[in-house]
Design a protein around this motif. Structure first.
Motif, mmCIF file in Angstrom:
data_model
loop_
_atom_site.group_PDB
_atom_site.id
_atom_site.type_symbol
_atom_site.label_atom_id
_atom_site.label_comp_id
_atom_site.label_asym_id
_atom_site.label_seq_id
_atom_site.Cartn_x
_atom_site.Cartn_y
_atom_site.Cartn_z
ATOM 1 N N THR A 23 -27.519 18.200 -7.800
ATOM 2 C CA THR A 23 -26.095 18.112 -8.128
ATOM 3 C C THR A 23 -25.818 18.491 -9.578
ATOM 4 O O THR A 23 -24.675 18.842 -9.921
ATOM 5 C CB THR A 23 -25.533 16.706 -7.855
ATOM 6 O OG1 THR A 23 -26.251 15.741 -8.617
ATOM 7 C CG2 THR A 23 -25.620 16.356 -6.389
ATOM 8 N N ALA B 252 -17.014 21.469 -10.772
ATOM 9 C CA ALA B 252 -17.732 20.215 -11.012
ATOM 10 C C ALA B 252 -16.765 19.057 -10.817
ATOM 11 O O ALA B 252 -15.590 19.144 -11.182
ATOM 12 C CB ALA B 252 -18.320 20.178 -12.415
ATOM 13 N N VAL C 124 -20.106 26.459 -10.895
ATOM 14 C CA VAL C 124 -19.417 25.807 -12.013
ATOM 15 C C VAL C 124 -19.119 26.851 -13.095
ATOM 16 O O VAL C 124 -19.989 27.637 -13.464
ATOM 17 C CB VAL C 124 -20.253 24.652 -12.588
ATOM 18 C CG1 VAL C 124 -19.554 24.020 -13.793
ATOM 19 C CG2 VAL C 124 -20.512 23.603 -11.502
ATOM 20 N N ARG D 86 -21.877 18.189 -9.718
ATOM 21 C CA ARG D 86 -21.030 18.651 -8.618
ATOM 22 C C ARG D 86 -20.660 17.551 -7.631
ATOM 23 O O ARG D 86 -19.998 17.818 -6.620
ATOM 24 C CB ARG D 86 -21.698 19.827 -7.908
ATOM 25 C CG ARG D 86 -21.762 21.066 -8.794
ATOM 26 C CD ARG D 86 -22.388 22.263 -8.124
ATOM 27 N NE ARG D 86 -23.779 22.041 -7.778
ATOM 28 C CZ ARG D 86 -24.262 22.032 -6.549
ATOM 29 N NH1 ARG D 86 -23.461 22.234 -5.507
ATOM 30 N NH2 ARG D 86 -25.537 21.824 -6.322
#
Length: 380
Positions: free
Chosen positions: A48, A16, A54, A30
């Motif tokens: 996102t 991230a 992540v 992200r």
């Protein structure tokens, strides 16, 4: 159980580029925060905050861990249940050691795709991983690739320390839903994560389902992100949304590459064309879902001669651009996406577009075999 700080403590949040503070806790994004000013479509924000790739990384001697989260998922009014929230996965010293389904939190109800959303608020819930091996070990907690997940609290019954440096190279990848991998069987089953594990690298997946449109703010993000390896998988969203004509597509690709090269002039960069998609091989977009639930092209194939883009045209143009640029950029490489998933594997596209979970894993293995081979573009 002792509470471990999620910010400013030993835990690293990898994959991230932003951490957004929410009422419940913090939510990984992200793309960096400054990009929010440069797009209007709310779907960009939506994808996102879907945390594909992540993970929380740390060392611990704990035998049990608890992660309190608040997820957000959608539900059509015609559906009995919310969309699946996916899995949280625990890796210990690089090996899968636990899987738990992400709890349902907030639910966004809507009459149909694209309709106005109504929030049904939910509550945070705790996912527990127990029976961890004795002693200090490296731990990764991977978040569900398809479900926005606010991190509320992390608890452990032992000491938690920062991860040790491991010297792995950092790979930044950009693509569409076929790299975001919503349909994968878990966050470590997405093809970029499968490939990264086989190649022994750390991956940052900037792929955006439905939104891989060569947006300049993504190019600047890649330019400014430390990386040892870069790959760009380009084309399917551009064709399916009729986002460019041939006249504008080539300069957009060049501009995207130029921006990245401003920050990474010598970094190995692999340009990848689309995997097979029967509906769009020779026909242009836009697209719709047909009565059989599969992707259908609405464009006129005759318009290709006038500059409309099909996948065949996109592949030829990307190969041409790569060949032209390689004369002055020996670190630029090209891969035909059909080497990852070819025309004889159309049965692995459940909706005519997205690979199955098994096909995603196969794509990861094929990518690793190509990119990380001793003579591959990402060879050390």
């Amino acid at each position: 159980m002792r509470e471990v700080p999620l910010v400013g403590g030993p835990v690293e949040l990898r994959g991230a580029l932003d951490l957004e503070t929410t009422q419940a806790g913090v939510m990984p994004r992200r793309l960096p925060a400054w990009t929010k000013e440069q797009y209007q479509d709310p779907s960009v924000y939506g994808v996102t905050v879907m945390p594909s790739g992540v993970r929380l990384v740390f060392r611990t001697d704990a035998r049990a861990l608890e992660l309190e989260v608040l997820t957000s998922t959608g539900q059509l009014d015609s559906d009995l249940h919310p969309r699946p929230t996916g899995m949280l996965e625990l890796l210990v010293d690089g090996h899968l050691a636990g899987r738990q389904r992400a709890p349902v939190g907030n639910v966004l109800r809507m009459a149909g795709p694209g309709a106005a959303q109504r929030l049904i608020p939910g509550e945070p819930a705790t996912v527990r991983f127990a029976g961890l091996p004795v002693g200090m070990k490296g731990v990764e907690v991977w978040l569900p690739q398809q479900t926005p997940t606010e991190l509320v609290a992390l608890r452990a019954d032992g000491e938690v320390l920062a991860p040790l440096p491991d010297g792995r190279r950092h790979w930044v990848h950009y693509g569409s839903s076929i790299s975001h991998c919503i349909e994968a069987d878990g966050p470590t089953g997405t093809w970029p994560v499968v490939a990264a594990a086989l190649g022994g690298v750390e991956v940052i997946n900037l792929s955006q389902a439905g939104n891989a449109l060569l947006d300049p703010y993504v190019a600047r993000t890649i330019r400014d992100t430390p990386s040892d390896l870069i790959s760009l998988k380009v084309g399917i969203n551009i064709v399916s949304l009729s986002a460019f004509r041939l006249r504008t597509f080539g300069p957009a690709v060049h501009g995207f590459l130029d921006t990245i090269r401003d920050g990474h002039p010598d970094t190995p960069l692999l340009l990848i064309s689309p995997v097979s998609c029967p509906a769009l091989e020779e026909a242009p977009g836009p697209t719709a879902t047909g009565p059989d639930g599969r992707l259908a092209a609405l464009g006129d194939p005759a318009d290709v001669a006038g500059g409309a883009l099909s996948l065949a045209v996109v592949r030829a143009e990307l190969a041409r651009i790569a060949a032209v640029r390689q004369a002055s950029d020996p670190h630029l490489h090209y891969l035909d996406g059909r080497e990852l998933l070819g025309p004889d594997e159309a049965d692995d596209l459940a909706d005519g577009l997205h690979p199955t979970a098994a096909a995603y894993r196969r794509m990861g293995k094929r990518f690793a075999a190509h990119a990380f081979a001793t003579d591959g573009p990402f060879a050390e």
